[in-house]
Structure formats: C-alpha cells, structure tokens
Design a protein around this motif. Sequence first.
Motif, PDB file in Angstrom:
ATOM      1  N   ALA A  45       2.457  16.258 -15.685  1.00  0.00           N
ATOM      2  CA  ALA A  45       2.320  17.055 -16.907  1.00  0.00           C
ATOM      3  C   ALA A  45       3.671  17.160 -17.606  1.00  0.00           C
ATOM      4  N   THR A  50      -2.090  22.167 -18.813  1.00  0.00           N
ATOM      5  CA  THR A  50      -3.205  21.873 -19.705  1.00  0.00           C
ATOM      6  C   THR A  50      -4.488  22.370 -19.038  1.00  0.00           C
ATOM      7  N   TRP A  51      -5.512  22.578 -19.853  1.00  0.00           N
ATOM      8  CA  TRP A  51      -6.758  23.066 -19.266  1.00  0.00           C
ATOM      9  C   TRP A  51      -7.397  21.993 -18.381  1.00  0.00           C
ATOM     10  N   GLN A  52      -7.127  20.706 -18.712  1.00  0.00           N
ATOM     11  CA  GLN A  52      -7.704  19.634 -17.899  1.00  0.00           C
ATOM     12  C   GLN A  52      -7.126  19.636 -16.479  1.00  0.00           C
TER      13      GLN A  52
END
Length: 306
Positions: free
Chosen positions: A139, A212-214
């Motif tokens: 990320a 991130t939401w993923q």
Amino acid sequence: MTGSAWHGLAMNLGVTAATVLAVLLVTVAVAPPRGLHRIADVAWGIAFTAVAAVTCLLSAGRGNGTQRLLVTAITAVWGLRLAAHLAWRAHGGAEDPRYEQLLTKASGNRNLYALRTLYPLQAVLIWLVSLPVQAAQYARPPATHVTLLGLSLWAAGVTFEAVGDFQLARFKSDAANHGRILDHGLWAVTRHPNYFGDFLVWWGLYLTACGTWQTAALCLLSPLLMTFLLTRGCGKRRLEAHMAERPGYADYVALVSGFVPLPARQRKVTDADRSTRSSGESRGAEADLGSKRTSTAGSTGHGPVT
C-alpha cells in the motif's frame, strides 16, 4: 493500490506460501525425531518473521518504503521475541501437555499423525494470519490516524505479552512458589496476558494494512481468525480445559478475568471464612486477590501456575 501493486501482492502470496512451507519443513526435520512437537510453537514466530522479510524484499518499488520497513520491523520484533521465549521455555523440557492431548487421537504412529494434521494446519494458519503483514507493504498511502492507532495497539500488545511472560518466568524461577498461583502483576487482571497481548498485536498489524478499503476487507480475516484461535481454539480454551481439575484453579478463575484485563472480582465471604477469621487462623476472609494464595499442581502450559 494500483493494478501493479495488486499483481505484486498476488505473486507475493504465492512466494510467502512457499516460505511458510520451508520453515515448517525444517521444523518437521527437527521436531518428530526428538519427540517434541512443541518446537512447532517456536517455528510460529519465525515463520511470521520470514514472511515479513520476504515481502519487504519483493515489495521494493511498489509500496511505501517507510511503511514496508516499519511493518517488517514490528513483525520481526514480535515474532523473534516470541520464538526466543518459547525456545528458552522448552529447552530441556518434556512435551507440552496440549500436544500430548492432541496426539492421543493418533490411532497409529504419533509423528505421522502430527505430520498429517498439526503441521499442515499450522502452515495454513500462518499464511492466512499474515495477510496484513503482506498487504500493508504494497500500500502506498502515507501514515494515517488509523496506522498510528495500529502501531499503538501493537506496542501495547507486545509490552503486555512480554511483561506477562517475564512475570511468569520470574515467579516460576523461585522454588518457594512451586504449587502456587501467580495472582499479582498482569496475572491479577487477566488469566492470559500473553494471549491478550497477541490479540492487540494482530489487530494493530491489521490496522496498518487499512490504507484502502480493499486491503482492509482482504485482511479482516487475519485478526478475526487470531482472536478465535486465542479465545476458542488452541489458546485459552484448551489450556484452561487442561488445568480445570487442578486444586485452587477454580478460585483463580472465579476471581480473575478470562481475557480482557479487568479489576479482580472480590471473593465471596462464606460461613467457613468467618469462622476461620474469628479463630485467627487466616489472613482475613475478605483479603483481595493479591494476598490470596492457593495450592495447585504444576503445569508446563503457557499459563499462570508452576
């Protein structure tokens, strides 16, 4: 995360699966010949450290450099401290009663049974639980309040676990404490400070992967699985089942929280207590947990008795 980062993470998952398998193969070469499958506990922390290190190398040029190094470092600190502690505790000792109980299910050769059940399961669990350690390194988002919260939880967890282990080791080293319950320090507010520390560590590591939401969705299984293992799986539940019949342990259970640290509950005063107190033969029926000692048998498990 970009498409390139996701592709890199997918490849990373395959490489780390092979890494975990390699660590467990080394463990298999060492543990069964010695008849000590508790060595698998030592491999647990080493395998997570190996996963973090391999991921740090493979994620170069894709993830945030600072976060990659940070996640690798905190995983290694936790994993290597745990491995060193368990190796020291197991040195010269017999098989862990928890493994003895597990191996009683073997209908034939105990080592072959362990090879079919114990080690493959451990490999899968390490790989799944390590998802945040891997995803966080791919990320790119800079540190956020969520990341900082995760680091705080990790620091609190490692401290709680290390202090609990130190207090227990010091207590056991004193021969005068043989057969007595450790009911002071962190062991006065939770029966399993080491397991609670692990709980904080892995929720903290999970938060570092929530850029991130993923990635947050991908990695949620990790802390949930670890929480289950600690509270319902091979951690707290199995250890307490092993110790349930030991003299005095029921009193300890009645007074001290089973997982989340809480102030010790007051012991109920019985007629026998009042009679004993009036005759001057006790230290006081309403003594708090810190001054109460109860006889119990020994244990080689990761618990609060010697």
